[in-house]
Design a protein around this motif. Sequence first.
Motif, short mmCIF file in Angstrom:
data_model
loop_
_atom_site.label_atom_id
_atom_site.label_comp_id
_atom_site.label_asym_id
_atom_site.label_seq_id
_atom_site.Cartn_x
_atom_site.Cartn_y
_atom_site.Cartn_z
N LYS A 189 0.84 -1.20 0.00
CA LYS A 189 0.00 0.00 0.00
C LYS A 189 0.88 1.26 0.00
CE LYS A 189 -3.77 2.44 0.32
NZ LYS A 189 -4.72 2.54 -0.80
N HIS A 190 1.94 1.21 0.80
CA HIS A 190 2.87 2.35 0.89
C HIS A 190 3.54 2.60 -0.47
CE1 HIS A 190 5.89 4.91 2.95
NE2 HIS A 190 6.69 4.46 1.99
N GLU A 191 4.02 1.55 -1.10
CA GLU A 191 4.71 1.71 -2.38
C GLU A 191 3.74 2.06 -3.49
OE1 GLU A 191 7.76 1.96 -2.24
OE2 GLU A 191 8.07 1.07 -0.25
N GLU A 192 2.47 1.67 -3.33
CA GLU A 192 1.46 2.04 -4.31
C GLU A 192 1.26 3.55 -4.35
OE1 GLU A 192 -3.33 1.36 -5.12
OE2 GLU A 192 -2.27 0.08 -3.69
N VAL A 193 1.35 4.18 -3.17
CA VAL A 193 1.23 5.65 -3.11
C VAL A 193 2.39 6.29 -3.89
CG1 VAL A 193 1.22 7.66 -1.60
CG2 VAL A 193 0.03 5.56 -0.91
N HIS A 194 3.61 5.78 -3.67
CA HIS A 194 4.76 6.32 -4.41
C HIS A 194 4.54 6.19 -5.92
CE1 HIS A 194 7.28 7.24 -1.06
NE2 HIS A 194 7.39 5.98 -0.62
N ALA A 195 4.03 5.04 -6.35
CA ALA A 195 3.86 4.80 -7.79
C ALA A 195 2.79 5.72 -8.37
CB ALA A 195 3.51 3.33 -8.03
N LYS A 196 1.64 5.84 -7.69
CA LYS A 196 0.55 6.65 -8.23
C LYS A 196 0.87 8.14 -8.20
CE LYS A 196 -3.25 3.44 -7.35
NZ LYS A 196 -4.55 3.22 -6.67
N GLN A 197 1.68 8.59 -7.26
CA GLN A 197 2.04 10.01 -7.19
C GLN A 197 3.28 10.34 -8.04
OE1 GLN A 197 0.15 12.23 -5.73
NE2 GLN A 197 -1.26 10.61 -5.08
N TYR A 198 3.82 9.35 -8.72
CA TYR A 198 4.98 9.53 -9.60
C TYR A 198 6.15 10.19 -8.86
CZ TYR A 198 1.63 8.49 -13.30
OH TYR A 198 0.68 7.89 -14.08
N HIS A 199 6.40 9.70 -7.67
CA HIS A 199 7.51 10.24 -6.90
C HIS A 199 8.87 9.94 -7.54
CE1 HIS A 199 4.98 10.35 -2.94
NE2 HIS A 199 4.70 11.33 -3.77
N SER A 200 8.95 8.88 -8.34
CA SER A 200 10.23 8.52 -8.97
C SER A 200 10.67 9.58 -9.97
CB SER A 200 10.12 7.16 -9.66
OG SER A 200 9.91 6.13 -8.71
N ILE A 201 9.71 10.29 -10.57
CA ILE A 201 10.09 11.39 -11.48
C ILE A 201 10.84 12.47 -10.71
CG2 ILE A 201 9.18 13.23 -12.94
CD1 ILE A 201 6.95 11.39 -13.78
N ALA A 237 14.99 16.81 1.62
CA ALA A 237 13.69 17.35 2.01
C ALA A 237 12.58 16.78 1.13
CB ALA A 237 13.71 18.87 1.91
N LEU A 238 12.84 16.63 -0.16
CA LEU A 238 11.82 16.11 -1.07
C LEU A 238 11.55 14.63 -0.79
CD1 LEU A 238 10.05 17.07 -3.39
CD2 LEU A 238 11.81 16.31 -4.98
N GLU A 239 12.60 13.89 -0.50
CA GLU A 239 12.40 12.48 -0.16
C GLU A 239 11.59 12.35 1.14
OE1 GLU A 239 15.02 8.40 0.47
OE2 GLU A 239 15.99 10.36 0.58
N GLN A 240 11.85 13.23 2.08
CA GLN A 240 11.11 13.21 3.34
C GLN A 240 9.63 13.51 3.11
OE1 GLN A 240 12.02 16.26 6.38
NE2 GLN A 240 12.55 14.55 7.73
N VAL A 241 9.35 14.47 2.24
CA VAL A 241 7.96 14.81 1.91
C VAL A 241 7.27 13.63 1.24
CG1 VAL A 241 6.52 16.27 0.45
CG2 VAL A 241 8.33 17.29 1.81
N HIS A 242 7.99 12.93 0.35
CA HIS A 242 7.43 11.74 -0.29
C HIS A 242 6.99 10.71 0.77
CE1 HIS A 242 9.83 12.44 -4.27
NE2 HIS A 242 8.82 13.26 -4.13
N GLU A 243 7.84 10.46 1.74
CA GLU A 243 7.54 9.45 2.74
C GLU A 243 6.40 9.91 3.65
OE1 GLU A 243 8.68 6.55 2.45
OE2 GLU A 243 10.17 7.06 0.92
N TYR A 244 6.39 11.20 4.01
CA TYR A 244 5.29 11.70 4.83
C TYR A 244 3.96 11.51 4.12
CZ TYR A 244 8.62 14.11 7.90
OH TYR A 244 9.62 14.41 8.79
N GLU A 245 3.95 11.79 2.82
CA GLU A 245 2.71 11.66 2.04
C GLU A 245 2.27 10.21 1.98
OE1 GLU A 245 0.96 12.99 -2.36
OE2 GLU A 245 3.10 13.21 -1.89
N ALA A 246 3.23 9.28 1.71
CA ALA A 246 2.89 7.86 1.64
C ALA A 246 2.49 7.32 3.01
CB ALA A 246 4.07 7.07 1.07
N ASP A 247 3.19 7.77 4.05
CA ASP A 247 2.85 7.32 5.41
C ASP A 247 1.44 7.77 5.80
OD1 ASP A 247 5.35 6.23 5.59
OD2 ASP A 247 6.21 7.85 6.79
#
Length: 757
Positions: free
Chosen positions: A175-187, A211-221
């Motif tokens: 579920k956590h990694e699904e958020v990363h994928a749908k929000q296109y955090h890898s871009i 800071a951006l990586e931290q925001v990604h994790e906060y959003e997925a968390d």
Amino acid sequence: MELLSYLLKVTACTVLFFGFYLLVLRKLTFFKINRFYLLATLLLSFMIPALQFDVKRELPLLETELEGMPDLKPVNPAPVQLIQPIVVEYQSEVTAKTDWIGLIPYAYGGIALLLLFTCLWRLFVLLKHTGSYTKNGNGLKLIDKAKGFTNCSFFNYVFINGNALSSTDLAVLLKHEEVHAKQYHSIDKILLMIAKAVLWFNPIVYLYDKALEQVHEYEADEITSASFGHQAYANLLLQLAISKSDMPLIHNFVKSPIKDRIKMLFHAKSKNMKKLTYLLAIPVVLGLVWLFAVQVVYAQAQNAGKTEDQSSGASMNKPIKGKVLKMKKLITGNGFELFSDGKTYSVDANGFKEKVKVGDELIAYVSGNMISFKKTDKDGKVIESSDGPIYIPTKVTTANGTLIYERKIENYAFLYEANKARSASSKIKSIQKDVNGKIEKIVLNDGLFTINLNLAAQNIRNSDFKVGDRVLVKFIGEKLVSKSTYTTDKLIVLYSEPKKYLIKNEALYNRFYFNDGKQKVAAVKNEPVKVSGPVEPKIISFSKLTGDVQHKISYMENAVIDISNNRLEAMYVELDKLNGKMIAKNASLKDLKENITLKSSLIIFDLKKGGYNFNVGKGLTQTNNGIEKLINSIAHDDIADNPSSSIKRSNKHDAELQKIRDSLSKADNKVKADVAYSARDSVKMSSDKSIVTLYGKVKLDYKNFTISADEATYNKNTEKITAKNLSFRNKVTGITMAGSYGEFDINGKAEVWQGNK
């Protein structure tokens, strides 16, 4: 340097934008907006310095009443002297310089390309593991991976260690990694990798990445914990915290600091009113745009009440608005006729003729007018003249203000004369003197450029020049020490303007100018200039050749070799190509151009620099009056510093030796007693040439006596000789004495010892 200036401006933008994020936005729980802010400001940091806006401001026109236009006169009424270059035999000095500042862009580009290549390599390594996968119902591609980077994702690829996770933990992780994928955090990760490669020297860009990586994790968390509960989710984070990965392109489930993520899970959500805080970023953006992208242009407002100058038909810097009647060939070149307010103006159009055509509505801004132009022949007879004033425009636009042409005046710190000397008109900013009143430094500044003249080594005392004086300076050897600032210790001449007094470096002045001020210019030949540098020996013949292939050394007997317009003949030659040296023994070297032959027991060639050293060989002989002996000794004056008798040939010797001959011939009548001497190995002399020390089969003749020794010293001041391992012979009586040490007074007694004195 434009690239360096641009990158520094980008860096300044990132500092201000990220500083605002740390102080104001970091603790807000609007993770999507924080993500947008970080990405947007990073892109704006690159865009703002590249923008350029002109803001025009008008200055009021100050009017003065004039009773007629005064005649315009040149600034310097003196006639301009056109100096014809005089061809002289002169070879300019060639100095190799390393432009360290010019190497900065190459160093920056090389490091940036290396980092970009590293990014591509990591992406390639990552994609190698995506060949086989299992797709689940949510579109994720699952790849079972127990070692290396695992429990992480890249786009919709998820690397999991299924054996180490329970079914519940696996569901939470997916579920956590699904958020990363749908929000296109890898871009975002890829963009930051590129930004770090381009701005590798900027520490702020690495803080952006964290800071951006931290925001990604906060959003997925936030999204994941809403489905499974904060407590259970926090327990899973702690459970997997021991796993690590050094792959920067992936989103690892527990890569970001666990403590901060757990604290954020239980942190109170920010109120919606707090979103207005993001509006505070607008002044930051506008401030940076104003600082880096806006250029204020000041223009003088035109006086509508007075449209013309009565004496000339157009005032200085006055716009002439009209219609092009026809294109016209003027005495100054290409031009056109512009009809305005019932009058026709001839306007010079050199440089933009192709942008103008008949019928165009134009505005021509003129800096003044020329009453007439004339062309004369060499006798001063007018052969062509203009039929009226010709206006030279500083700027030409269309009727609606579109720029067609604008004269750009480039400023230079100095100009090059035909003899390559630098010339500049400037003003004295400061004069520095030591406690004895000697000038150490003069600083010149013309309002744009600074030139530092270091004069400490020239021992100059001068009270004529004052701070604020206008001067003309000529120099060489300048170095750019900072923007618009040069420094040199090779002043040629410094004139006051007008030329009432000067400071002159005689040696350099005579090199570049004649006494009447005319320039010395090197003759131009249809062949490349030859400078001292590497030489390649050409082997003509030899009787025997052996070699060391590994060390690139050749050994030749009875060799004949051509080198730098010289023919070398030697009984033995050792050619060391690896170290750029060649040694010749029992050799003769003939200059094929001047037909001069040098014979020596040892000649050493430096193939890299093009020079050679040689031994004195057969010794130094002297004429009856002793002049030629002293000349030969001075010609080999570096023997005084090197008892091994190895000396270097110089092209300056001929002129120097002639001066010595002249001076010695005048002073020769002062010599109290003639002493003829010679030595096989070398001669060493004191700085004032009064004490001479000879080595190797020494022979001295004075009056009726001859001294032969291994080593001897002759003091001209005391007229005494000391010798070691000697024999002393009276040429009249034939009596000979031998000893290990002896002292002789030319005008008196002689003492010889058999042992040590």
